[in-house]
Design a protein around this motif. Structure first.
Motif, PDB file in Angstrom:
ATOM      1  N   GLU A  27      47.367  61.257  52.638  1.00  7.98           N
ATOM      2  CA  GLU A  27      48.228  62.441  52.134  1.00  7.98           C
ATOM      3  C   GLU A  27      48.026  62.330  50.750  1.00  7.98           C
ATOM      4  OE1 GLU A  27      51.637  61.917  54.226  1.00  7.98           O
ATOM      5  OE2 GLU A  27      50.851  62.708  56.284  1.00  7.98           O
ATOM      6  N   LEU A  28      48.253  61.137  50.204  1.00  8.64           N
ATOM      7  CA  LEU A  28      48.377  61.170  48.748  1.00  8.64           C
ATOM      8  C   LEU A  28      47.036  61.493  48.067  1.00  8.64           C
ATOM      9  CD1 LEU A  28      49.631  60.431  46.012  1.00  8.64           C
ATOM     10  CD2 LEU A  28      49.143  58.084  46.576  1.00  8.64           C
ATOM     11  N   ARG A  29      45.868  60.770  48.528  1.00  3.68           N
ATOM     12  CA  ARG A  29      44.570  61.267  48.059  1.00  3.68           C
ATOM     13  C   ARG A  29      44.376  62.455  48.245  1.00  3.68           C
ATOM     14  NH1 ARG A  29      43.684  56.214  50.442  1.00  3.68           N
ATOM     15  NH2 ARG A  29      43.005  56.988  52.487  1.00  3.68           N
ATOM     16  N   LYS A  30      44.830  63.363  49.357  1.00  2.26           N
ATOM     17  CA  LYS A  30      44.569  64.491  49.502  1.00  2.26           C
ATOM     18  C   LYS A  30      45.199  65.479  48.301  1.00  2.26           C
ATOM     19  CE  LYS A  30      44.630  68.270  52.954  1.00  2.26           C
ATOM     20  NZ  LYS A  30      45.238  68.714  54.143  1.00  2.26           N
ATOM     21  N   ARG A  31      46.490  65.209  48.003  1.00  8.47           N
ATOM     22  CA  ARG A  31      47.314  65.811  47.093  1.00  8.47           C
ATOM     23  C   ARG A  31      46.623  65.560  45.769  1.00  8.47           C
ATOM     24  NH1 ARG A  31      51.772  63.750  50.162  1.00  8.47           N
ATOM     25  NH2 ARG A  31      52.253  62.281  48.605  1.00  8.47           N
ATOM     26  N   GLU A  32      46.111  64.422  45.404  1.00  2.98           N
ATOM     27  CA  GLU A  32      45.457  64.122  44.187  1.00  2.98           C
ATOM     28  C   GLU A  32      44.071  64.912  44.114  1.00  2.98           C
ATOM     29  OE1 GLU A  32      45.185  59.674  44.345  1.00  2.98           O
ATOM     30  OE2 GLU A  32      46.959  59.406  43.289  1.00  2.98           O
ATOM     31  N   GLU A  33      43.560  64.936  45.135  1.00  2.81           N
ATOM     32  CA  GLU A  33      42.106  65.774  44.863  1.00  2.81           C
ATOM     33  C   GLU A  33      42.643  67.437  44.583  1.00  2.81           C
ATOM     34  OE1 GLU A  33      40.029  65.157  48.550  1.00  2.81           O
ATOM     35  OE2 GLU A  33      39.948  62.981  48.231  1.00  2.81           O
ATOM     36  N   GLU A  34      43.532  67.761  45.321  1.00  2.00           N
ATOM     37  CA  GLU A  34      43.866  69.155  45.311  1.00  2.00           C
ATOM     38  C   GLU A  34      44.379  69.329  43.753  1.00  2.00           C
ATOM     39  OE1 GLU A  34      44.596  73.069  45.973  1.00  2.00           O
ATOM     40  OE2 GLU A  34      43.630  71.658  47.222  1.00  2.00           O
ATOM     41  N   LEU A  35      45.232  68.420  42.945  1.00  2.13           N
ATOM     42  CA  LEU A  35      45.574  68.372  41.965  1.00  2.13           C
ATOM     43  C   LEU A  35      44.320  68.489  40.956  1.00  2.13           C
ATOM     44  CD1 LEU A  35      47.809  68.482  39.690  1.00  2.13           C
ATOM     45  CD2 LEU A  35      47.892  66.244  39.802  1.00  2.13           C
ATOM     46  N   GLY A  36      43.549  67.777  41.142  1.00  3.42           N
ATOM     47  CA  GLY A  36      42.141  67.598  40.398  1.00  3.42           C
ATOM     48  C   GLY A  36      41.461  69.016  40.337  1.00  3.42           C
ATOM     49  N   LYS A  37      41.326  69.613  41.528  1.00  5.25           N
ATOM     50  CA  LYS A  37      40.750  70.898  41.549  1.00  5.25           C
ATOM     51  C   LYS A  37      41.494  72.039  40.858  1.00  5.25           C
ATOM     52  CE  LYS A  37      38.673  70.206  46.108  1.00  5.25           C
ATOM     53  NZ  LYS A  37      38.989  70.618  47.673  1.00  5.25           N
ATOM     54  N   LEU A  38      42.825  72.207  40.908  1.00  6.69           N
ATOM     55  CA  LEU A  38      43.702  72.790  40.157  1.00  6.69           C
ATOM     56  C   LEU A  38      43.371  72.734  38.584  1.00  6.69           C
ATOM     57  CD1 LEU A  38      46.819  72.601  42.270  1.00  6.69           C
ATOM     58  CD2 LEU A  38      45.407  74.617  41.981  1.00  6.69           C
ATOM     59  N   GLU A  39      43.178  71.359  38.268  1.00  2.00           N
ATOM     60  CA  GLU A  39      43.209  71.215  36.958  1.00  2.00           C
ATOM     61  C   GLU A  39      41.878  71.632  36.010  1.00  2.00           C
ATOM     62  OE1 GLU A  39      43.711  66.972  36.844  1.00  2.00           O
ATOM     63  OE2 GLU A  39      45.925  67.052  36.283  1.00  2.00           O
ATOM     64  N   ARG A  40      40.853  71.308  37.093  1.00  2.74           N
ATOM     65  CA  ARG A  40      39.515  71.994  36.559  1.00  2.74           C
ATOM     66  C   ARG A  40      39.649  73.506  36.720  1.00  2.74           C
ATOM     67  NH1 ARG A  40      38.202  67.678  39.626  1.00  2.74           N
ATOM     68  NH2 ARG A  40      37.752  68.899  41.665  1.00  2.74           N
ATOM     69  N   ARG A  41      40.278  74.099  37.570  1.00  2.92           N
ATOM     70  CA  ARG A  41      40.230  75.642  37.585  1.00  2.92           C
ATOM     71  C   ARG A  41      41.010  76.019  36.454  1.00  2.92           C
ATOM     72  NH1 ARG A  41      42.444  78.079  43.147  1.00  2.92           N
ATOM     73  NH2 ARG A  41      44.370  77.912  42.132  1.00  2.92           N
ATOM     74  N   TYR A  42      42.198  75.406  36.092  1.00  2.24           N
ATOM     75  CA  TYR A  42      43.111  75.986  34.926  1.00  2.24           C
ATOM     76  C   TYR A  42      42.280  75.697  33.690  1.00  2.24           C
ATOM     77  CZ  TYR A  42      47.141  75.797  31.804  1.00  2.24           C
ATOM     78  OH  TYR A  42      47.701  75.807  30.793  1.00  2.24           O
ATOM     79  N   ALA A  43      41.459  74.649  33.327  1.00  2.00           N
ATOM     80  CA  ALA A  43      40.774  74.595  32.181  1.00  2.00           C
ATOM     81  C   ALA A  43      39.628  75.818  32.151  1.00  2.00           C
ATOM     82  CB  ALA A  43      39.996  73.171  32.378  1.00  2.00           C
ATOM     83  N   ASN A  44      38.882  76.150  33.089  1.00  3.04           N
ATOM     84  CA  ASN A  44      38.019  77.140  33.253  1.00  3.04           C
ATOM     85  C   ASN A  44      38.837  78.389  32.875  1.00  3.04           C
ATOM     86  OD1 ASN A  44      35.861  75.567  33.649  1.00  3.04           O
ATOM     87  ND2 ASN A  44      36.058  75.794  35.887  1.00  3.04           N
ATOM     88  N   GLU A  45      39.828  78.726  33.519  1.00  2.00           N
ATOM     89  CA  GLU A  45      40.805  79.888  33.336  1.00  2.00           C
ATOM     90  C   GLU A  45      41.175  79.817  31.773  1.00  2.00           C
ATOM     91  OE1 GLU A  45      41.981  80.350  37.997  1.00  2.00           O
ATOM     92  OE2 GLU A  45      43.318  79.634  36.420  1.00  2.00           O
ATOM     93  N   MET A  46      41.557  78.802  31.473  1.00  2.00           N
ATOM     94  CA  MET A  46      42.193  78.790  30.120  1.00  2.00           C
ATOM     95  C   MET A  46      41.082  78.851  28.848  1.00  2.00           C
ATOM     96  SD  MET A  46      45.348  78.587  29.876  1.00  2.00           S
ATOM     97  CE  MET A  46      45.604  78.310  28.246  1.00  2.00           C
ATOM     98  N   ARG A  47      39.827  78.863  29.323  1.00  2.00           N
ATOM     99  CA  ARG A  47      38.833  78.884  28.342  1.00  2.00           C
ATOM    100  C   ARG A  47      38.310  80.041  28.252  1.00  2.00           C
ATOM    101  NH1 ARG A  47      34.698  76.464  31.050  1.00  2.00           N
ATOM    102  NH2 ARG A  47      34.150  78.256  31.856  1.00  2.00           N
ATOM    103  N   ASP A  48      38.549  80.912  29.510  1.00  2.00           N
ATOM    104  CA  ASP A  48      38.124  82.303  29.576  1.00  2.00           C
ATOM    105  C   ASP A  48      39.083  83.087  28.901  1.00  2.00           C
ATOM    106  OD1 ASP A  48      35.698  81.815  31.182  1.00  2.00           O
ATOM    107  OD2 ASP A  48      36.562  82.119  32.821  1.00  2.00           O
TER     108      ASP A  48
END
Length: 99
Positions: free
Chosen positions: A45-66
């Motif tokens: 469960e912890l690894r799943k949440r960490e993976e989800e956070l990683g996806k959100l961080e990457r998406r956030y970085a792309n959205e902030m760049r745009d």
């Protein structure tokens, strides 16, 4: 023949008497989670949440760049993604810094 039949009946009667105990103990084993199984489940469960956070961080970085390029919709998406990250963060333990 009667002797053979009585032995069969005794064994069958013993099986009938012990069957509820075997069924109950099997149910307890199935309902009981060992400590290692619980630890493994928490780890997954912890690894799943960490993976989800990683996806959100990457998406956030792309959205902030745009967003910084002037895309107002990306700014709105970045705010939403940031909110999702804030909801997820408390469920992920902080690792201590190495000494």
């Amino acid at each position: 023949m009667a002797l053979a039949l009585s032995g069969c009946l005794v064994r069958t009667a013993a099986d009938v008497v012990t069957a509820p105990v075997r069924v109950a103990s099997g149910a307890v084993d199935m309902a009981t989670t060992s400590q290692s199984e619980a630890d493994e489940k928490r780890g997954r469960e912890l690894r799943k949440r960490e993976e989800e956070l990683g996806k959100l961080e990457r998406r956030y970085a792309n959205e902030m760049r745009d967003c910084s390029d002037g895309d107002r919709r990306a700014c709105d998406k970045a705010r939403k993604t940031y909110g999702e990250m804030q909801v997820l963060l408390p469920s992920i333990p902080v690792e201590p810094e190495p000494r």
